[in-house]
Design a protein around this motif. Structure first.
Motif, PDB file in Angstrom:
ATOM      1  N   LEU A 114       0.823  -1.209   0.000  1.00 15.07           N
ATOM      2  CA  LEU A 114       0.000   0.000   0.000  1.00 15.07           C
ATOM      3  C   LEU A 114       0.858   1.260   0.000  1.00 15.07           C
ATOM      4  CD1 LEU A 114      -2.771  -1.204   2.471  1.00 15.07           C
ATOM      5  CD2 LEU A 114      -2.758  -1.251  -0.036  1.00 15.07           C
ATOM      6  N   MET A 115       0.571   2.120  -0.938  1.00 11.54           N
ATOM      7  CA  MET A 115       1.374   3.323  -1.150  1.00 11.54           C
ATOM      8  C   MET A 115       1.461   4.243   0.068  1.00 11.54           C
ATOM      9  SD  MET A 115      -0.034   3.855  -5.032  1.00 11.54           S
ATOM     10  CE  MET A 115      -0.313   5.576  -4.765  1.00 11.54           C
ATOM     11  N   PRO A 116       0.402   4.416   0.862  1.00 14.70           N
ATOM     12  CA  PRO A 116       0.521   5.337   1.999  1.00 14.70           C
ATOM     13  C   PRO A 116       1.563   4.920   3.034  1.00 14.70           C
ATOM     14  CG  PRO A 116      -1.788   4.951   1.489  1.00 14.70           C
ATOM     15  CD  PRO A 116      -1.000   3.977   0.671  1.00 14.70           C
ATOM     16  N   LEU A 117       1.984   3.664   3.019  1.00  4.84           N
ATOM     17  CA  LEU A 117       2.951   3.190   4.001  1.00  4.84           C
ATOM     18  C   LEU A 117       4.390   3.592   3.681  1.00  4.84           C
ATOM     19  CD1 LEU A 117       1.607  -0.439   4.536  1.00  4.84           C
ATOM     20  CD2 LEU A 117       1.466   1.451   6.158  1.00  4.84           C
ATOM     21  N   ARG A 118       4.682   3.952   2.420  1.00  2.95           N
ATOM     22  CA  ARG A 118       6.076   4.158   2.024  1.00  2.95           C
ATOM     23  C   ARG A 118       6.225   5.327   1.053  1.00  2.95           C
ATOM     24  NH1 ARG A 118       5.339  -1.239   2.003  1.00  2.95           N
ATOM     25  NH2 ARG A 118       6.689  -2.439   3.398  1.00  2.95           N
ATOM     26  N   HIS A 119       7.225   6.121   1.291  1.00  2.00           N
ATOM     27  CA  HIS A 119       7.689   7.084   0.297  1.00  2.00           C
ATOM     28  C   HIS A 119       8.194   6.290  -0.913  1.00  2.00           C
ATOM     29  CE1 HIS A 119      10.357  10.103  -1.484  1.00  2.00           C
ATOM     30  NE2 HIS A 119       9.722  11.021  -0.777  1.00  2.00           N
ATOM     31  N   PRO A 120       8.030   6.780  -2.136  1.00  2.89           N
ATOM     32  CA  PRO A 120       8.476   6.006  -3.301  1.00  2.89           C
ATOM     33  C   PRO A 120       9.976   5.726  -3.323  1.00  2.89           C
ATOM     34  CG  PRO A 120       7.639   8.179  -3.950  1.00  2.89           C
ATOM     35  CD  PRO A 120       7.251   7.971  -2.534  1.00  2.89           C
ATOM     36  N   PHE A 121      10.794   6.611  -2.746  1.00  2.00           N
ATOM     37  CA  PHE A 121      12.230   6.317  -2.678  1.00  2.00           C
ATOM     38  C   PHE A 121      12.464   5.102  -1.789  1.00  2.00           C
ATOM     39  CE2 PHE A 121      16.553   6.563  -1.240  1.00  2.00           C
ATOM     40  CZ  PHE A 121      17.261   7.047  -2.323  1.00  2.00           C
ATOM     41  N   GLU A 122      11.822   5.074  -0.623  1.00  2.03           N
ATOM     42  CA  GLU A 122      11.943   3.927   0.266  1.00  2.03           C
ATOM     43  C   GLU A 122      11.385   2.670  -0.382  1.00  2.03           C
ATOM     44  OE1 GLU A 122      12.341   1.616   3.937  1.00  2.03           O
ATOM     45  OE2 GLU A 122      13.410   3.219   2.908  1.00  2.03           O
ATOM     46  N   ALA A 123      10.280   2.797  -1.108  1.00  5.19           N
ATOM     47  CA  ALA A 123       9.680   1.641  -1.778  1.00  5.19           C
ATOM     48  C   ALA A 123      10.639   1.053  -2.807  1.00  5.19           C
ATOM     49  CB  ALA A 123       8.370   2.044  -2.441  1.00  5.19           C
ATOM     50  N   ALA A 124      11.283   1.912  -3.580  1.00 10.31           N
ATOM     51  CA  ALA A 124      12.244   1.431  -4.581  1.00 10.31           C
ATOM     52  C   ALA A 124      13.443   0.766  -3.915  1.00 10.31           C
ATOM     53  CB  ALA A 124      12.688   2.593  -5.464  1.00 10.31           C
ATOM     54  N   ASN A 125      13.953   1.377  -2.860  1.00  8.81           N
ATOM     55  CA  ASN A 125      15.104   0.823  -2.162  1.00  8.81           C
ATOM     56  C   ASN A 125      14.771  -0.533  -1.536  1.00  8.81           C
ATOM     57  OD1 ASN A 125      17.834   1.063  -1.264  1.00  8.81           O
ATOM     58  ND2 ASN A 125      17.077   1.557   0.786  1.00  8.81           N
ATOM     59  N   GLN A 126      13.598  -0.640  -0.916  1.00  5.29           N
ATOM     60  CA  GLN A 126      13.192  -1.902  -0.300  1.00  5.29           C
ATOM     61  C   GLN A 126      12.999  -3.000  -1.350  1.00  5.29           C
ATOM     62  OE1 GLN A 126      12.967  -2.846   2.778  1.00  5.29           O
ATOM     63  NE2 GLN A 126      12.590  -1.092   4.097  1.00  5.29           N
ATOM     64  N   ALA A 127      12.361  -2.665  -2.446  1.00  4.30           N
ATOM     65  CA  ALA A 127      12.122  -3.674  -3.485  1.00  4.30           C
ATOM     66  C   ALA A 127      13.442  -4.169  -4.072  1.00  4.30           C
ATOM     67  CB  ALA A 127      11.231  -3.091  -4.583  1.00  4.30           C
ATOM     68  N   ARG A 128      14.371  -3.248  -4.318  1.00  5.30           N
ATOM     69  CA  ARG A 128      15.676  -3.664  -4.841  1.00  5.30           C
ATOM     70  C   ARG A 128      16.435  -4.486  -3.800  1.00  5.30           C
ATOM     71  NH1 ARG A 128      20.471   0.400  -6.558  1.00  5.30           N
ATOM     72  NH2 ARG A 128      20.551   0.525  -4.281  1.00  5.30           N
ATOM     73  N   SER A 129      16.277  -4.153  -2.524  1.00  5.68           N
ATOM     74  CA  SER A 129      16.929  -4.930  -1.464  1.00  5.68           C
ATOM     75  C   SER A 129      16.459  -6.380  -1.491  1.00  5.68           C
ATOM     76  CB  SER A 129      16.622  -4.308  -0.098  1.00  5.68           C
ATOM     77  OG  SER A 129      17.187  -3.021   0.020  1.00  5.68           O
ATOM     78  N   VAL A 130      15.169  -6.587  -1.742  1.00  2.00           N
ATOM     79  CA  VAL A 130      14.647  -7.950  -1.837  1.00  2.00           C
ATOM     80  C   VAL A 130      15.247  -8.669  -3.041  1.00  2.00           C
ATOM     81  CG1 VAL A 130      12.560  -9.346  -2.141  1.00  2.00           C
ATOM     82  CG2 VAL A 130      12.529  -7.395  -0.583  1.00  2.00           C
ATOM     83  N   ALA A 131      15.367  -7.976  -4.162  1.00  2.00           N
ATOM     84  CA  ALA A 131      15.988  -8.585  -5.344  1.00  2.00           C
ATOM     85  C   ALA A 131      17.433  -8.977  -5.064  1.00  2.00           C
ATOM     86  CB  ALA A 131      15.908  -7.620  -6.530  1.00  2.00           C
ATOM     87  N   LEU A 132      18.162  -8.124  -4.350  1.00  2.00           N
ATOM     88  CA  LEU A 132      19.545  -8.437  -4.004  1.00  2.00           C
ATOM     89  C   LEU A 132      19.621  -9.632  -3.052  1.00  2.00           C
ATOM     90  CD1 LEU A 132      20.825  -4.790  -3.535  1.00  2.00           C
ATOM     91  CD2 LEU A 132      21.777  -6.439  -5.166  1.00  2.00           C
ATOM     92  N   ALA A 133      18.713  -9.673  -2.084  1.00  2.00           N
ATOM     93  CA  ALA A 133      18.746 -10.743  -1.081  1.00  2.00           C
ATOM     94  C   ALA A 133      18.338 -12.090  -1.658  1.00  2.00           C
ATOM     95  CB  ALA A 133      17.848 -10.387   0.104  1.00  2.00           C
ATOM     96  N   THR A 134      17.353 -12.091  -2.550  1.00  2.00           N
ATOM     97  CA  THR A 134      16.878 -13.353  -3.127  1.00  2.00           C
ATOM     98  C   THR A 134      17.703 -13.785  -4.327  1.00  2.00           C
ATOM     99  OG1 THR A 134      15.293 -12.241  -4.590  1.00  2.00           O
ATOM    100  CG2 THR A 134      14.504 -12.870  -2.391  1.00  2.00           C
ATOM    101  N   GLY A 135      18.340 -12.823  -5.001  1.00  2.00           N
ATOM    102  CA  GLY A 135      19.060 -13.137  -6.227  1.00  2.00           C
ATOM    103  C   GLY A 135      18.153 -13.362  -7.415  1.00  2.00           C
ATOM    104  N   HIS A 136      16.892 -12.942  -7.319  1.00  2.00           N
ATOM    105  CA  HIS A 136      15.919 -13.156  -8.386  1.00  2.00           C
ATOM    106  C   HIS A 136      15.170 -11.864  -8.697  1.00  2.00           C
ATOM    107  CE1 HIS A 136      16.146 -17.546  -8.704  1.00  2.00           C
ATOM    108  NE2 HIS A 136      16.232 -17.591  -7.389  1.00  2.00           N
ATOM    109  N   PRO A 137      14.603 -11.770  -9.891  1.00  2.00           N
ATOM    110  CA  PRO A 137      13.744 -10.627 -10.194  1.00  2.00           C
ATOM    111  C   PRO A 137      12.547 -10.556  -9.243  1.00  2.00           C
ATOM    112  CG  PRO A 137      14.305 -11.820 -12.192  1.00  2.00           C
ATOM    113  CD  PRO A 137      14.766 -12.671 -11.052  1.00  2.00           C
TER     114      PRO A 137
END
Length: 320
Positions: free
Chosen positions: A65-88
């Protein structure tokens, strides 16, 4: 060919509860593990924790849900998951209900479509390594993610009605739907997405992902009960009632049981013997869906995790 994926069919409270469902992505033809917004064990942490436990699988957020996160934080968190899982990763977002926006932000979004446009556009630019400068309606900031070689993050938009579908066709990498029957997808959502594509001059259609409540039939359990266990709140929400009404469900009487029966009739909830379930799921492929996410929330609530895993295993065996 349409892909099949798995939704974690409950709100996790402990990481180990999720691992059997992550295992299905390792051990069956399922291509991705999905989780919706959780206010207990947060989805980003769930997926990173599963990766740390040895279950490094492709994942999707459907939707956060968008109200929970600033878009910069959302992008950083999503990329962090990609880095941690090694998958898209498919990172899906939605504005949430106006009351939720009011409670977190002090006021609901004046123009949800405009906010969603700004949010997804900013995220896509950040994830592409750009310096993003954006000014309103909801955010004003300038930023750039620190460079890192990471698997791709696709930015998705939760879609229920034509306006959001057109916007997704313009700017999203993925279109994510919930409880939308095949006829509604074919006649309303997919054409609206294509309208948005044409408006933006896009030639490649966003990935269309359908979250489908599903479960095998059990003696003494009416399909209506499975539907109610899976989506009781949705069958009372005005925006879902509007969508189901457009899809041919009689929603005028205010009877949630009748709405649930209608949802089964139009294929918004899929149940039956294994052959019937596979045939009804194939209607989503015919409607233009690229990825079907099997949502066994109703089975899990009524019968527990082992039964949900058993249903998923049997359905995947027959469908893929």
């Amino acid at each position: 060919m349409t892909d099949y994926s798995v939704l974690i069919p409950f709100v996790p409270r402990r990481l180990e509860q999720t691992l059997p469902f992550a295992g299905l992505v390792n051990w069956t033809p399922a291509v991705r593990l999905w989780q919706g917004q959780s206010m207990i064990l947060e989805p980003h942490q769930t997926f990173v924790g599963a990766a740390g436990a040895g279950f490094r699988v492709p994942v999707g957020f459907g939707v956060t849900l968008m109200p929970l996160r600033h878009p910069f934080e959302a992008a950083n968190q999503a990329r962090s998951v990609a880095l941690a899982t090694g998958h898209p990763v498919i990172a899906g977002f939605g504005p949430g209900a106006p009351a939720f926006q009011q409670n977190l932000l002090g006021a609901p979004y004046d123009k949800p479509l405009a906010v969603a446009r700004q949010y997804l556009t900013a995220m896509r630019g950040l994830l592409d390594g750009e310096v993003v400068e954006t000014d309103g309606p909801a955010f004003t900031f300038r930023g750039q993610l620190a460079p890192a070689a990471a698997p791709r993050v696709d930015v998705g938009l939760g879609v229920l009605r034509p306006g959001m579908a057109r916007l997704a066709g313009e700017i999203a990498d993925a279109v994510i739907t919930w409880l939308t029957p095949p006829s509604y997808l074919r006649e309303v959502i997919v054409p609206a997405v294509e309208e948005g594509m044409a408006r933006a001059g896009r030639t490649e259609r966003p990935r269309i992902v359908a979250m489908v409540p599903v479960g095998l039939e059990r003696e003494g359990t009416a399909p209506e009960r499975l539907a109610l266990a899976s989506n009781f709140a949705h069958f009372q929400a005005p925006h879902y009632l509007d969508m189901l009404g457009r899809a041919g469900v009689d929603t005028g009487g205010g009877d949630v049981h009748a709405v649930a029966r209608g949802a089964v009739d139009v294929g918004a909830v899929v149940t039956g013997d294994p052959d019937t379930v596979v045939k009804r799921l194939d209607e989503y492929r015919q409607a233009g869906v690229d990825e079907i996410v099997l949502n066994t929330t109703g089975v899990h609530k009524m019968f527990g995790a082992q039964e949900a895993i058993g249903d998923l295993t049997e359905i995947l065996r027959g469908a893929v």
